[in-house]
Design a protein around this motif. Structure first.
Motif, PDB file in Angstrom:
ATOM      1  N   ALA A 319       0.832  -1.200   0.000  1.00 41.41           N
ATOM      2  CA  ALA A 319       0.000   0.000   0.000  1.00 41.41           C
ATOM      3  C   ALA A 319       0.868   1.251   0.000  1.00 41.41           C
ATOM      4  N   ILE A 322       2.304   1.818  -3.455  1.00 43.76           N
ATOM      5  CA  ILE A 322       1.316   2.336  -4.412  1.00 43.76           C
ATOM      6  C   ILE A 322       1.034   3.804  -4.147  1.00 43.76           C
ATOM      7  N   LEU A 323       0.853   4.127  -2.862  1.00 46.66           N
ATOM      8  CA  LEU A 323       0.582   5.529  -2.531  1.00 46.66           C
ATOM      9  C   LEU A 323       1.700   6.416  -3.047  1.00 46.66           C
ATOM     10  N   LYS A 324       2.934   5.962  -2.819  1.00 45.64           N
ATOM     11  CA  LYS A 324       4.059   6.781  -3.263  1.00 45.64           C
ATOM     12  C   LYS A 324       4.122   6.838  -4.789  1.00 45.64           C
ATOM     13  N   ALA A 325       3.867   5.717  -5.452  1.00 42.63           N
ATOM     14  CA  ALA A 325       3.934   5.690  -6.914  1.00 42.63           C
ATOM     15  C   ALA A 325       2.871   6.596  -7.519  1.00 42.63           C
ATOM     16  N   THR A 326       1.735   6.732  -6.843  1.00 44.97           N
ATOM     17  CA  THR A 326       0.663   7.538  -7.442  1.00 44.97           C
ATOM     18  C   THR A 326       0.693   8.979  -6.948  1.00 44.97           C
ATOM     19  N   GLY A 327       1.780   9.380  -6.300  1.00 44.20           N
ATOM     20  CA  GLY A 327       1.942  10.801  -6.051  1.00 44.20           C
ATOM     21  C   GLY A 327       1.823  11.238  -4.609  1.00 44.20           C
ATOM     22  N   PHE A 328       1.703  10.303  -3.654  1.00 44.98           N
ATOM     23  CA  PHE A 328       1.758  10.707  -2.250  1.00 44.98           C
ATOM     24  C   PHE A 328       3.220  10.816  -1.862  1.00 44.98           C
ATOM     25  N   SER A 329       3.576  11.894  -1.172  1.00 42.93           N
ATOM     26  CA  SER A 329       4.982  12.094  -0.822  1.00 42.93           C
ATOM     27  C   SER A 329       5.312  11.327   0.451  1.00 42.93           C
ATOM     28  N   ASP A 332       3.523  12.633   3.343  1.00 40.04           N
ATOM     29  CA  ASP A 332       2.109  12.203   3.393  1.00 40.04           C
ATOM     30  C   ASP A 332       2.017  10.842   4.078  1.00 40.04           C
TER      31      ASP A 332
END
Ligand SMILES: Nc1ncnc2c1ncn2[C@@H]1O[C@H](COP(=O)(O)OP(=O)(O)OP(=O)(O)O)[C@@H](O)[C@H]1O
Ligand SMILES: [Mg+2]
Lengths: 422, 227
Positions: A319, A322-329, A332
């Motif tokens: 998770a 994925i969060l990081k890959a989709t633009g969460f820093s 975040d």
């Protein structure tokens, strides 16, 4: 931020069991902390109250003692100038026949009444007497008090196991006997007891109540009457007092004020801190122990959160990637896991408060009857809001710290490593 | 080709792995993708396609060379800035469809849109439903992400990559798990966003038919671009 909170909550819900375990850990420690401190401080206050309620913050009195300067010395003081000191050979000089009265008591009281630091001024007249019981005499001390003032400021009625303070205040020649003394004398309420003063005067006093302080030796000697009765007993005028008791607005000012008043009025003065130093120490030690135990409990709960969060992060690596890959820093991700930890902390803390207050109530209802403490029927509990605030603040701080390290680890997860690892 | 029209510029990128021993995986890779261009990358298994794509997507920063996205050099950009670039300008479809299993299908698609914060929640949700509908899985929207088939997951991942209307969509075998009918649907959608919306696509594929229908094929062999 709302988005991060939603994500945190969703992750929490997915790991509900672990989250509940972590929250229960916090809950348990908060509950114990609150209960322990509430109970401990309840006991502290009870024990302190035992002495402190009845003790004046400052007591002014006059002690019999030898004069510092004997007249014979004063007489030769001037002529001694420039010559060798003169010796006199007068020995065994006796103190003056000066009863332990406070001189100018009424004037002193007037001044003290106007002092802004003073909450209440109450005079006392203490008389040493003998109670004549059949053929024997029992020594006793009759405290002449301003009854209503004592009721208001020194919890007099709490220690009056039987009888009405009004009877003592308004009655003529009435007396409240110490419980221990009354038992020895077999004196019932309404009975007359005969009292002999040091000068040999005899008076009959009517018993209107029993006084029980919780300290047996004290209760075998101490009796109370209104101040007029004692003045009459001693055949002294209305302005004759031996003590002036002060209750201050701020207890901490007592030592300083005692010094100041002693110098100003030329009397003896003791303050409550000096008179009862050992009680303060006991209170402090008990406080330190209970805080230490409480803090240890919270830290243990913190380790619980730390472990569970670490485990959760390990299970949620996908998770995070994925969060990081989709633009969460990274920050975040850190905030998500910090939020997660703090949510556990808040839920645990609130649950802990509820359980803690319930436990406090249970303890408060357990019977605790002891002859030494007539006004106490159940275990004492201090419901002070202070402990709730400390517990919750500390719980949030602990969970924040416990969450911070795993959260930081999560923020450093390299998504490529995770994604390639599949 | 007009310089300002370049969405992606790669200049002499080299990549090494040091564990267990040093291997040179990407060798002087240079390439450009223009706005609205539909490019495919092909090559033998293990030639470095995925590795290259991770670098291009800004997730892997451990490389030598220069990478510009929408004219902006990424070498010196902060991690937060890179996250923002990924969120706003790049859509990524992984080789193995990665979804958040704790969230519903719809929510998975919406998350990058909510993170970007340019549109209201309702608008993001509406757009997500549209995309799912285009990909033929609107009926699965409310399901949990682990309750759908592999091919469906891949389409959800494609919808998620498109939610912020990015400048470029990168895909690592995005049709690898799909039957030819669904593969065609995905191809048509890609074609449409390239032609009508002027978005670029860079798709790694082993499917020669798929590659043949794109605007340009970049062929790789042993870490080098050969065409
Ligand atoms: N973390 C790693 N450490 C060491 N070597 C790696 C690592 N990841 C990949 N490699 C090597 O790098 C080379 C390129 O791998 P990559 O995953 O980019 O291939 P690929 O072209 O995507 O292959 P496929 O078509 O099978 O997905 C391979 O030889 C692989 O063994
Ligand atoms: Mg690959």
């Amino acid at each position: 931020m709302r988005l991060l909170a939603t994500i945190a909550l969703t992750l929490l819900r997915a790991k509900l069991r672990q989250s509940i375990v972590a929250a229960v850990g916090v809950m348990f420690s908060i509950a114990m902390f609150v209960t322990l401190l509430g109970f401990m401080n309840g006991l502290n206050e009870l024990l302190d109250g035992l002495i402190l309620n009845r003790t004046p913050h400052v007591r002014l009195y006059n002690e019999l003692r030898a004069s510092a300067e004997q007249p014979v010395e004063l007489a030769y003081a001037d002529s001694a100038k420039g010559t060798a000191p003169i010796h006199h050979f007068i020995r065994s000089i006796k103190p003056k026949d000066d009863l332990p009265r406070l001189r100018n008591a009424t004037a002193i009281m007037d001044v003290l009444e106007k002092d802004p630091r003073v909450l209440a001024v109450s005079p006392r007249l203490v008389a040493q007497v003998l109670f004549n019981v059949g053929t024997t005499d029992l020594t006793g001390q009759v405290n002449g008090i301003d009854v209503m003032q004592e009721v208001r400021y020194y919890m007099f009625q709490d220690y009056l196991v039987e009888g009405d303070p009004n009877d003592l205040a308004n009655g003529n020649n009435t007396i409240v006997l110490g419980k221990g003394l009354a038992d020895i004398m077999q004196a019932r309420i309404g009975d007359l007891v005969q009292v002999t003063t040091a000068t040999g005067d005899r008076t009959m006093l009517r018993v209107v109540g029993y006084f029980q302080s919780g300290i047996a030796d004290y209760d075998k000697v101490q009796c109370y009457a209104n101040i007029k009765t004692v003045q009459k007993l001693l055949a002294r005028p209305a302005s004759y007092y031996t003590d002036i008791n002060l209750k201050l607005h701020d207890l901490e000012e007592a030592p300083e004020m005692a010094k100041e008043l002693a110098a100003r009025f030329g009397v003896q003065a003791t303050d409550i801190q000096t008179a009862n130093a050992q009680f303060e120490t006991g209170t402090d030690v008990r406080n330190i122990i209970s805080y230490a135990v409480g803090v240890v409990l919270l830290i243990v709960a913190g380790f619980g959160i730390y472990n569970i969060l670490n485990m959760m992060i390990y299970e949620k690596l996908d998770a995070i990637a994925i969060l990081k890959a989709t633009g969460f820093s990274g920050s975040d991700v850190r905030r998500i896991f910090l939020l997660l930890s703090v949510i556990i902390g808040i839920v645990g803390a609130l649950g802990g408060l509820v359980v803690g207050i319930t436990l406090q109530n249970i303890i408060d209802n357990i019977p605790f009857i002891t002859a030494a403490l007539p006004s106490v029927t159940t275990f004492p509990v201090d419901y002070s809001i202070r402990y709730y605030v400390i517990a919750v603040t500390f719980a949030l701080a602990t969970t924040w710290v416990a969450g911070w390290f795993p959260a930081r680890k999560a923020s450093h997860v390299d998504p490529v490593e995770i994604i390639r690892g599949k | 080709m007009n310089k300002s029209e370049l969405v992606l510029e790669v200049e002499k990128v080299n990549k090494y792995f040091h564990d267990p021993m040093t291997i040179h995986v990407l060798k002087d890779v240079s390439m450009q993708v223009a706005r609205g261009e539909f490019v495919s990358i092909t090559g033998k298994s293990g030639c470095g396609k995925s590795t290259l794509l991770y670098i291009l997507s800004t997730m892997d920063t451990d490389y030598e060379g220069e990478l510009k996205i929408d004219g902006e050099p990424t070498r010196m950009a902060s991690r937060t800035r890179l996250a923002r670039i990924r969120n706003e300008k790049i859509g990524f479809v992984f080789q193995f469809h990665y979804l958040l299993t704790e969230f519903s299908v719809l929510h998975n698609v919406m998350l990058p849109g909510l993170k970007l914060g340019m549109k209201s929640r309702e608008e993001v949700e509406h757009r997500a439903m549209e995309l799912l509908d285009d990909l033929g899985i609107a009926d699965q929207a409310r399901k949990a992400a682990n309750q759908i088939s592999g091919g469906q997951k891949q389409r959800v991942a494609i919808a998620r990559a498109m939610i912020n209307d990015p400048l470029i969509i990168m895909g690592d075998e995005p049709t690898g798990n799909l039957d030819s009918r669904n593969s065609d649907i995905v191809f048509d959608i890609f074609r449409k966003i390239a032609d009508e919306h002027k978005r670029s696509l860079l798709i790694v594929t082993h499917d020669q038919d798929f590659a043949a229908r794109t605007d340009r094929i970049i062929d790789m062999d042993d870490g080098r671009v050969i065409t």
